[in-house]
Design a protein around this motif. Structure first.
Motif, PDB file in Angstrom:
ATOM      1  N   THR A  77       0.861  -1.185   0.000  1.00  0.00           N
ATOM      2  CA  THR A  77       0.000   0.000   0.000  1.00  0.00           C
ATOM      3  C   THR A  77       0.892   1.228   0.000  1.00  0.00           C
ATOM      4  N   SER A  78       0.749   2.061  -1.021  1.00  0.00           N
ATOM      5  CA  SER A  78       1.674   3.172  -1.175  1.00  0.00           C
ATOM      6  C   SER A  78       1.211   4.077  -2.311  1.00  0.00           C
ATOM      7  N   LEU A  79       1.956   5.149  -2.515  1.00  0.00           N
ATOM      8  CA  LEU A  79       1.755   6.047  -3.647  1.00  0.00           C
ATOM      9  C   LEU A  79       2.895   5.788  -4.632  1.00  0.00           C
ATOM     10  N   TYR A  80       2.538   5.450  -5.853  1.00  0.00           N
ATOM     11  CA  TYR A  80       3.522   5.047  -6.841  1.00  0.00           C
ATOM     12  C   TYR A  80       3.667   6.103  -7.936  1.00  0.00           C
ATOM     13  N   PHE A  81       4.916   6.364  -8.289  1.00  0.00           N
ATOM     14  CA  PHE A  81       5.208   7.322  -9.353  1.00  0.00           C
ATOM     15  C   PHE A  81       6.096   6.685 -10.412  1.00  0.00           C
ATOM     16  N   CYS A  82       5.738   6.949 -11.656  1.00  0.00           N
ATOM     17  CA  CYS A  82       6.555   6.571 -12.789  1.00  0.00           C
ATOM     18  C   CYS A  82       7.296   7.813 -13.268  1.00  0.00           C
ATOM     19  N   ALA A  83       8.509   7.644 -13.756  1.00  0.00           N
ATOM     20  CA  ALA A  83       9.290   8.776 -14.233  1.00  0.00           C
ATOM     21  C   ALA A  83      10.008   8.383 -15.517  1.00  0.00           C
ATOM     22  N   SER A  84      10.336   9.372 -16.336  1.00  0.00           N
ATOM     23  CA  SER A  84      11.085   9.099 -17.546  1.00  0.00           C
ATOM     24  C   SER A  84      12.063  10.239 -17.823  1.00  0.00           C
ATOM     25  N   SER A  85      13.094   9.932 -18.591  1.00  0.00           N
ATOM     26  CA  SER A  85      14.042  10.967 -19.002  1.00  0.00           C
ATOM     27  C   SER A  85      14.840  10.470 -20.195  1.00  0.00           C
ATOM     28  N   LEU A  86      15.610  11.376 -20.788  1.00  0.00           N
ATOM     29  CA  LEU A  86      16.583  10.959 -21.779  1.00  0.00           C
ATOM     30  C   LEU A  86      17.569  10.014 -21.104  1.00  0.00           C
ATOM     31  N   GLY A  87      18.201   9.179 -21.874  1.00  0.00           N
ATOM     32  CA  GLY A  87      18.911   8.066 -21.270  1.00  0.00           C
ATOM     33  C   GLY A  87      20.420   8.119 -21.216  1.00  0.00           C
ATOM     34  N   ASP A  88      21.009   9.230 -21.530  1.00  0.00           N
ATOM     35  CA  ASP A  88      22.457   9.306 -21.509  1.00  0.00           C
ATOM     36  C   ASP A  88      22.989   9.118 -20.094  1.00  0.00           C
ATOM     37  N   ARG A  89      23.758   8.064 -19.865  1.00  0.00           N
ATOM     38  CA  ARG A  89      24.262   7.786 -18.525  1.00  0.00           C
ATOM     39  C   ARG A  89      25.211   8.871 -18.018  1.00  0.00           C
ATOM     40  N   ASP A  90      25.853   9.579 -18.928  1.00  0.00           N
ATOM     41  CA  ASP A  90      26.876  10.526 -18.512  1.00  0.00           C
ATOM     42  C   ASP A  90      26.329  11.906 -18.181  1.00  0.00           C
ATOM     43  N   ILE A  91      25.071  12.119 -18.478  1.00  0.00           N
ATOM     44  CA  ILE A  91      24.468  13.423 -18.179  1.00  0.00           C
ATOM     45  C   ILE A  91      23.190  13.181 -17.381  1.00  0.00           C
ATOM     46  N   PRO A  92      23.117  13.680 -16.150  1.00  0.00           N
ATOM     47  CA  PRO A  92      21.896  13.483 -15.361  1.00  0.00           C
ATOM     48  C   PRO A  92      20.774  14.398 -15.835  1.00  0.00           C
ATOM     49  N   HIS A  93      20.001  13.916 -16.784  1.00  0.00           N
ATOM     50  CA  HIS A  93      18.914  14.706 -17.360  1.00  0.00           C
ATOM     51  C   HIS A  93      17.766  14.857 -16.378  1.00  0.00           C
ATOM     52  N   GLU A  94      16.963  15.870 -16.590  1.00  0.00           N
ATOM     53  CA  GLU A  94      15.783  16.050 -15.760  1.00  0.00           C
ATOM     54  C   GLU A  94      14.828  14.891 -15.980  1.00  0.00           C
ATOM     55  N   GLN A  95      14.134  14.524 -14.922  1.00  0.00           N
ATOM     56  CA  GLN A  95      13.165  13.453 -15.007  1.00  0.00           C
ATOM     57  C   GLN A  95      11.759  14.022 -14.944  1.00  0.00           C
ATOM     58  N   PHE A  96      10.876  13.432 -15.732  1.00  0.00           N
ATOM     59  CA  PHE A  96       9.479  13.813 -15.772  1.00  0.00           C
ATOM     60  C   PHE A  96       8.677  12.744 -15.043  1.00  0.00           C
ATOM     61  N   PHE A  97       7.833  13.191 -14.126  1.00  0.00           N
ATOM     62  CA  PHE A  97       7.068  12.262 -13.303  1.00  0.00           C
ATOM     63  C   PHE A  97       5.602  12.232 -13.713  1.00  0.00           C
ATOM     64  N   GLY A  98       5.014  11.068 -13.533  1.00  0.00           N
ATOM     65  CA  GLY A  98       3.589  10.930 -13.720  1.00  0.00           C
ATOM     66  C   GLY A  98       2.822  11.484 -12.525  1.00  0.00           C
ATOM     67  N   PRO A  99       1.498  11.464 -12.593  1.00  0.00           N
ATOM     68  CA  PRO A  99       0.673  12.060 -11.534  1.00  0.00           C
ATOM     69  C   PRO A  99       0.535  11.187 -10.296  1.00  0.00           C
ATOM     70  N   GLY A 100       0.954   9.937 -10.392  1.00  0.00           N
ATOM     71  CA  GLY A 100       0.893   9.055  -9.228  1.00  0.00           C
ATOM     72  C   GLY A 100      -0.296   8.100  -9.271  1.00  0.00           C
ATOM     73  N   THR A 101      -0.099   6.951  -8.649  1.00  0.00           N
ATOM     74  CA  THR A 101      -1.159   5.954  -8.472  1.00  0.00           C
ATOM     75  C   THR A 101      -1.209   5.603  -6.997  1.00  0.00           C
ATOM     76  N   ARG A 102      -2.351   5.863  -6.402  1.00  0.00           N
ATOM     77  CA  ARG A 102      -2.492   5.535  -4.980  1.00  0.00           C
ATOM     78  C   ARG A 102      -3.098   4.145  -4.869  1.00  0.00           C
ATOM     79  N   LEU A 103      -2.317   3.218  -4.344  1.00  0.00           N
ATOM     80  CA  LEU A 103      -2.724   1.819  -4.226  1.00  0.00           C
ATOM     81  C   LEU A 103      -2.963   1.454  -2.770  1.00  0.00           C
ATOM     82  N   THR A 104      -4.101   0.832  -2.534  1.00  0.00           N
ATOM     83  CA  THR A 104      -4.412   0.291  -1.214  1.00  0.00           C
ATOM     84  C   THR A 104      -4.651  -1.201  -1.363  1.00  0.00           C
ATOM     85  N   VAL A 105      -3.914  -1.988  -0.583  1.00  0.00           N
ATOM     86  CA  VAL A 105      -4.075  -3.441  -0.596  1.00  0.00           C
ATOM     87  C   VAL A 105      -4.660  -3.867   0.752  1.00  0.00           C
ATOM     88  N   LEU A 106      -5.844  -4.443   0.708  1.00  0.00           N
ATOM     89  CA  LEU A 106      -6.531  -4.827   1.949  1.00  0.00           C
ATOM     90  C   LEU A 106      -6.207  -6.258   2.341  1.00  0.00           C
TER      91      LEU A 106
END
Lengths: 114, 115
Positions: B86-115
């Protein structure tokens, strides 16, 4: 990973400048200083980043100390929409070992008063 | 508009019932990642992907699976969800060059509850 230290919270009045400090005394020469913010009920959002020189963009300015052991995020005119948690994050490039992971600390919760 | 989308945004489920949270980006980014956010623990990386068919574990991968069959999609799979997921989950994406820490774009989130 190098650590950052930020105040837990800060307050500002609307339309006044805000200076959010970050200490990173163990920063290495290849570490970039990134700032993200997280508005209530939203995903983190990139704000700005820099390596050595001060940086400006449409959202904010980043002032980096000459020894790079600290930096300051500057919001020139705070609005109510700027109320968020601000994270100062060091990002390094290690070539093949770079996981791209962002290490979010506790950040600074900014309150903006009307 | 450049964006990262996640579905569903909210989900309540029961222990053991397999579920998938989808993540899609329209920026042609090579790098994608999943985080979970929990009070007092901040955001922690679950899995990441440097490109199609290339995935690797983050800091808290137990109980999760991912796949990267297409560049734009990076689904998070919980084969047998448990209440500690149970948590708040975020997906993120960015350009993939390992040598340059590019900005990451995040999704709006998924709030999951497991009963």
């Amino acid at each position: 990973d190098a650590k950052t230290t930020q105040p837990n919270s800060m307050e500002s009045n609307e339309e006044e400048p805000v200076h959010l400090p970050c200490n990173h005394s163990t920063i290495s020469g290849t570490d970039y200083i990134h700032w993200y913010r997280q508005l209530p009920s939203q995903g983190p959002e990139y704000v700005i980043h820099g390596l050595t020189s001060n940086v400006n963009n449409r959202m904010a300015s980043l002032a980096i100390a000459e020894d790079r052991k600290s930096s300051t995020l500057i919001l020139h005119r705070a609005t109510l929409r700027d109320a968020a948690v601000y994270y100062c994050i060091l990002r390094t490039h290690h070539g093949s070992s770079n996981t791209g992971k962002l290490i979010f600390g506790q950040g600074t919760t900014l309150q903006v008063k009307p | 508009e450049a964006q990262v989308t996640q579905n569903p945004r909210y989900l309540i489920t029961v222990t053991g019932k397999k579920l998938t949270v989808t993540c899609s980006q329209n920026m042609n980014h090579e790098y994608m990642s999943w985080y979970r956010q929990d009070p007092g623990l901040g955001l922690r990386q679950i899995y990441y992907s440097m490109n199609v068919e290339v995935t690797d574990k983050g800091d808290v991968p137990e109980g999760y699976k991912v796949s990267r069959k297409e560049k734009r999609n990076f689904p998070l799979i919980l084969e047998s969800p448990s209440p500690n997921q149970t948590s708040l989950y975020f997906c993120a994406s960015s350009l993939g060059d390992r040598d340059i820490p590019h900005e990451q774009f995040f999704g709006p989130g998924t709030r999951l509850t497991v009963l």
